[in-house]
Design an enzyme around this catalytic site. Structure first.
Site, PDB file in Angstrom:
ATOM      1  N   GLU A 173      26.291 -13.554  54.471  1.00  0.00           N
ATOM      2  CA  GLU A 173      26.233 -12.785  53.226  1.00  0.00           C
ATOM      3  C   GLU A 173      27.423 -13.132  52.332  1.00  0.00           C
ATOM      4  O   GLU A 173      28.291 -12.316  52.046  1.00  0.00           O
ATOM      5  CB  GLU A 173      26.140 -11.296  53.566  1.00  0.00           C
TER       6      GLU A 173
ATOM      7  N   SER B  62      24.653  -7.957  51.774  1.00  0.00           N
ATOM      8  CA  SER B  62      23.601  -8.429  50.873  1.00  0.00           C
ATOM      9  C   SER B  62      22.399  -8.756  51.749  1.00  0.00           C
ATOM     10  O   SER B  62      22.558  -9.031  52.947  1.00  0.00           O
ATOM     11  CB  SER B  62      24.055  -9.667  50.093  1.00  0.00           C
TER      12      SER B  62
ATOM     13  N   GLU C 165      24.242  -3.055  49.642  1.00  0.00           N
ATOM     14  CA  GLU C 165      23.526  -4.333  49.702  1.00  0.00           C
ATOM     15  C   GLU C 165      23.555  -4.901  48.287  1.00  0.00           C
ATOM     16  O   GLU C 165      22.920  -4.347  47.381  1.00  0.00           O
ATOM     17  CB  GLU C 165      22.083  -4.140  50.182  1.00  0.00           C
TER      18      GLU C 165
END
EC number: 3.4.17.-
Length: 416
Positions: free
Chosen positions: A182, A306, A381
């Site tokens: 991420e 994410s 996120e």
């Protein structure tokens, strides 16, 4: 419900744990976004073909993002067509997308300026960035480490403060790159760090109230592995029984460790580890944060992830439990989302973790709230909800940083 739990179990099970004999090659891999009114059909295809999923649905007709190897594309197309699934291509060739994303710029520190935030970077350059950043703000910052990773790397962060003695104010702790792939979280957390000094008015005001402990890379071994061997790696790098590697560090925190929001399969991407808090990285983080709690206390914790554009409150282990100050947390989350949208039009969904994304036991946010009584804790996120997923183009780093900083400022404005 059973099909959703199956998808949660299948998340990354095909590729999530085995160590490749050489660098993973994603040339010719497609990433497909599919949806349908019967999620059991999607579960069947994923299981039958042994596919990796980046994202699975909370409800029928929600999107499932699936990675399809070249040799399985034809069969996937056949089965998905027969199942009547809706399909979109996210990455026509994942290998090409990764090559473009990994065009690292040579490191040359000139402050936390736009040049740094125009590309992703290797681990060593992130360490140099933090050291140089600290040197540039030496009167109000220090390099800190929460402990060692499995492979012996320091888990490095920057502690920044305003006037007064360091460590004298309530702590704000930000973790990035807990899940190694991420990458946008690494850069966004560093952008927040920079803004604490560059945004003269708002940053200074926050530093007068709180001490910030910023850890851009909470999973250094996993992050290095994504830059050198497998861009899609998620977990840490511990070796498990049966030849698979890695513990999901956000299922290993020692609170509500067992449950449906993780798995005992050591090859799964949501493997919770052999025991609560067993991973060296988890031990380091819990020990470090306990020390802060025993000092001036923990005012806020945010675990940055994410992708999906969500800003979430406790809890992950249960879809019915709520934090004692849930009304305050929801107001703060909403203020974050509103401020983010005002910058670039990016929409974030808010709500408790379990209700908003999926059940996740053994996560950091729940531990912060219930074990050390941290006042506020959130899981984010970041971008996107479009066609990129984990492989977000570097052109989106600065916009992500800009909108996230706006959200952070708005959230603090609601904090009493």
């Amino acid at each position: 419900m059973q099909s959703l739990l199956l998808l949660a179990t299948l998340l990354g099970s095909a590729l999530g744990g085995a160590i490749p004999s050489q660098s993973a090659n994603y040339n010719g891999y497609k990433v497909m976004r599919v949806s349908g009114d019967d999620t059991s059909k999607i579960s069947h295809i994923v299981s039958k073909l042994g596919l990796e999923t980046w994202k699975f649905p909370k409800a029928a007709n929600a999107n499932v993002d699936i990675v399809v190897p070249p040799k399985k594309v034809a069969e996937f197309e056949k089965m998905s067509h027969a199942a009547g699934l809706k399909k979109q291509v996210m990455h026509e060739n994942l290998g090409d997308s990764i090559k473009s994303e990994m065009s690292f710029r040579p490191y040359s520190y000139g402050g936390a300026n736009d040049t740094w935030f125009q590309s992703y970077h290797k681990y060593e350059d992130h360490l140099k960035f933090m050291q140089d950043f600290q040197s540039a703000h030496s009167q109000n910052s220090e390099i800190v480490t929460s402990g060692k990773s499995h492979e012996g790397r320091d888990i490095t962060g920057v502690h920044v403060w305003g006037s007064g003695e360091k460590g004298s104010k309530p702590a704000v702790v930000f973790h990035g790159t807990v899940h190694a792939r991420e990458w946008i979280t690494t850069m966004t957390v560093e952008y927040i760090l920079a803004q604490l000094f560059d945004d003269k008015e708002a940053g200074a005001a926050l530093l007068e109230k709180f001490d910030f402990y910023i850890f851009p890379i909470a999973n250094p071994d996993g992050f290095v592995f994504t830059t050198e061997s497998d861009r899609m790696w998620r977990k840490n790098r511990e070796q498990n029984e049966g030849g698979c590697y890695g513990t999901d560090l956000n299922r290993n925190w020692p609170y509500k460790w067992e449950g449906d929001g993780s798995t005992t399969d050591p090859c799964s991407e949501t493997y919770r580890g052999p025991s609560p808090g067993s991973a060296p990285e988890t031990k380091a983080s819990t020990s470090f944060i306990k020390g802060l709690a025993d000092g001036a206390g923990v005012k806020m914790f945010v675990d940055w992830h994410s992708y999906s554009q969500l800003f979430m409150t406790p809890y992950g282990y249960s879809c019915s439990a709520r934090a004692p100050n849930d009304d305050v947390l929801q107001e703060m989350a909403s203020s974050f989302a509103d401020a983010v949208k005002a910058v670039h039009g990016t929409s974030f969904t808010t709500g408790p973790i379990c209700n908003t994304i999926y059940q996740a036991n053994g996560n950091s946010v729940d531990w912060i709230v219930d074990e050390i009584k941290g006042e506020t804790a959130f899981a984010a996120e970041l971008r996107d909800t479009g066609m990129y997923g984990f492989v977000l183009p570097p052109e989106q780093i600065i916009p992500s940083g800009e909108e996230t900083w706006a959200g952070v400022k708005a959230m603090f404005s609601k904090l009493k």
